[in-house]
Enzyme design. Structure first.
Site, PDB file in Angstrom:
ATOM      1  N   SER A   1       0.647  -1.467   0.020  1.00  0.00           N
ATOM      2  CA  SER A   1       0.183  -0.320   0.019  1.00  0.00           C
ATOM      3  C   SER A   1       0.703   1.187   0.260  1.00  0.00           C
ATOM      4  CB  SER A   1      -0.796  -0.436   1.090  1.00  0.00           C
ATOM      5  OG  SER A   1      -2.062   0.840   1.455  1.00  0.00           O
TER       6      SER A   1
ATOM      7  N   ASP B   1      -8.691  -5.880  -5.509  1.00  0.00           N
ATOM      8  CA  ASP B   1      -7.738  -4.696  -4.490  1.00  0.00           C
ATOM      9  C   ASP B   1      -9.029  -3.367  -4.511  1.00  0.00           C
ATOM     10  OD1 ASP B   1      -6.715  -2.712  -3.280  1.00  0.00           O
ATOM     11  OD2 ASP B   1      -4.427  -3.552  -3.511  1.00  0.00           O
TER      12      ASP B   1
ATOM     13  N   HIS C   1      -7.216  -6.420  -0.908  1.00  0.00           N
ATOM     14  CA  HIS C   1      -5.981  -5.348  -0.995  1.00  0.00           C
ATOM     15  C   HIS C   1      -4.836  -5.331   0.198  1.00  0.00           C
ATOM     16  CE1 HIS C   1      -3.805  -1.516  -0.314  1.00  0.00           C
ATOM     17  NE2 HIS C   1      -3.660  -1.009   0.935  1.00  0.00           N
TER      18      HIS C   1
END
Ligand SMILES: [Ca+2]
Length: 530
Positions: free
Chosen positions: A189, A407, A446
């Site tokens: 991320s 995601d 994610h």
């Protein structure tokens, strides 16, 4: 590896006198004495030998990782002040010499989160790594920290990670009497953004880098957050879509596109090839039932799938992938956490506090032409989208990236588009895959989670590549339900995909082979980089 040998010899010569009376890590300085290091712009606040089990990482643990008591380590707490406005806190953890694997690992952050990533450091330490993490120069996830503090924004954008890396390597050298043999960076991320920034800006910092779900196209993605929120909220700020309606869309998208890849496994292999249209879920005129979407709901979903565009219809950022709308109980398993549950757009503070200095700024006044140009002019250091990775490749660096095709936070289409862009600049996939590989995971959310295989060990794959020259042709991934593995499958280096061989269980990795397919021409090249 050879880059540090000369300095290492020097260090050994200098530190041979290391005091035998104090608990010493190696031929280097004792832990407590690391507090006396005088490194320019760095204050070592504390250096403490922590006994085994003597430190419990605060904050959430990384799901699925070892949470047993930590082994003994030397904990160094420091502050870097590269500018008078900077206050970058970081920690360096160093195992005793007999537990040290001889390597260093920098770990990344999540979101705009200003805190040390203790759980990731703990994972690194348990593998024998010396490790470091920084709060990136501020405290907390609120971007207000940058209001009136442009240098702090730069610290967050790229500087803190680089300074942490540089200094941590030196502290480890002083502690162990030699530099680490290899240095790695691991992040997902925002950590993936940091990973990309290091590969692009400081090609000598790391021998190997893991960039998970990289949020490196951050300026464009910030505009996309504004667009997605505006599309999914009424003028009074109330949400147009409920979690139930989002789940309905995911179910329909998967039903429509599961078979596109010739395998009915409940997963969309590549949502870019999914032509599902939310309009197929439209309610009968005037109706609003749990099983259908009202016209405003259809419109909202389509806009988030389509992504942000400027007034000429040019794509500013890709939409969120079909199938990512709501695939689990947690808010992070769908659009809720960053889009539909939000009272105001995610990262709206970037506009209020960093760009326009107007706390009352209204997102509905956003100009996708003028303001986009302004943001790129004012905050160019906020993203890491340079597609020329020649310096990193020349330095011998290896980069592994990964992305989940479901995601709901960082759209994987952008990660794939960046890879395609790099391949173009570097002279094709052949010249790219010898130092940089992207692994895509169908049905993964994610950084983790989702109905597809989503648990894997990219660091071991990277270690084998960097240290033994064994490039990862596939990476094994597992999916578990209630702690029990119920599906295994290889992840393949993009643009290859895992294809069912036609024999054996579709839940077994041995029934799949990585097959190279034609990469779909990226119609949404949002990682233009310049
Ligand atoms: Ca499928």
């Amino acid at each position: 590896m050879t880059r540090h040998i000369f300095a290492g010899l020097l260090a050994t010569a200098i530190f041979l006198w290391a005091d035998a009376m104090q608990p010493s890590l190696a031929a280097g300085t004792s832990c407590a004495n690391l507090a006396a290091l005088t490194i320019p712009n760095i204050t070592v606040n504390a250096a403490t030998m922590v006994a085994a089990g003597g430190f419990t990482p605060p904050g959430p643990q990384i799901p699925g990782t070892n949470t047993s008591p930590l082994p003994a380590f030397c904990r160094v707490e420091a502050t870097a002040r590269p500018t008078s406005d900077s206050e970058i806190k970081f920690e360096v953890w160093i195992p005793p010499v007999e537990a040290w694997n001889g390597k260093f690992q920098g770990v990344g952050n999540g979101g705009y989160q200003g805190s040390i990533s203790y759980a990731a450091m703990a994972t690194a330490l348990r593998r024998g790594y010396a490790t470091a993490s920084t709060d990136t120069g501020h405290s907390g996830d609120d971007v207000r920290f940058g209001q009136g503090h442009p240098e702090k924004v730069i610290d967050y954008g790229w500087r803190a990670i680089h300074i942490m890396t540089d200094t941590a390597k030196l502290i480890v050298r002083n502690a162990q009497g030699k530099f680490a043999d290899y240095s790695y960076f691991v992040g997902c991320s925002a950590g993936g953004h940091q990973a990309m920034s290091e590969a692009q800006r400081f090609p000598d910092d790391y021998d190997g880098i893991v960039a998970g779900a990289p949020a490196n196209n951050r300026i464009r993605q910030t505009f996309a957050f504004m667009h997605a929120w505006t599309a999914t909220h009424n003028a009074d700020g109330s949400p147009i879509l409920t979690p139930g309606k989002l789940a309905l869309v995911t179910k329909a998208a998967v039903a429509a596109c599961d078979g596109n890849d010739a395998l009915k496994d409940g997963l969309i292999e590549d949502p870019r090839k999914c032509s599902f249209d939310a309009a197929t879920l439209a309610c009968k005129p005037g109706a609003d039932e749990a099983s259908c979407l009202t016209p405003p709901q259809v419109e909202a979903v389509k806009k988030v799938h389509d992504g942000a565009k400027n007034s000429k219809g040019e794509q500013i950022f890709t939409g969120w992938p079909k199938g990512s709308e709501n695939f689990g109980e947690a808010a992070i398993q769908g659009w809720r956490q960053y889009i539909t549950d939000m009272k105001e757009p995610s990262r709206v503070g970037v506009f209020k506090y960093w760009l326009f200095n107007d706390p009352n700024w209204d997102v509905r006044t956003l100009d996708y032409d003028r303001d986009f140009a302004y943001a790129n002019e004012r905050l160019p250091f906020m993203h890491a989208v340079d597609q020329n990775l020649t310096p990193f490749k020349k330095a011998g660096g290896k980069l592994i990236s990964y992305a989940g095709w479901m995601d709901p936070v960082v759209p994987p289409q952008d990660t794939a588009a960046y890879y395609e862009g790099v391949a173009k600049v570097m002279g094709g996939y052949g010249n790219t895959r010898d130092f940089y590989r992207l692994f895509t995971a169908p049905g993964m959310g994610h950084c983790s989670g989702g109905p597809g295989p989503n648990t894997f060990d990219m660091l071991t794959a990277l270690e084998n590549w960097v240290e033994k020259g064994i490039a990862p042709d596939k990476v094994m991934a597992t999916h578990s339900t209630a702690g029990k593995v119920d599906r295994t499958r290889p992840l393949c280096p993009y643009p290859a995909v895992a294809r069912y061989t036609g024999k054996g269980s579709i839940d077994e990795a041995t029934s799949f082979a990585c097959v190279t397919q034609e990469a779909p021409s990226a119609t949404r090249r949002t990682s233009s980089g310049k």
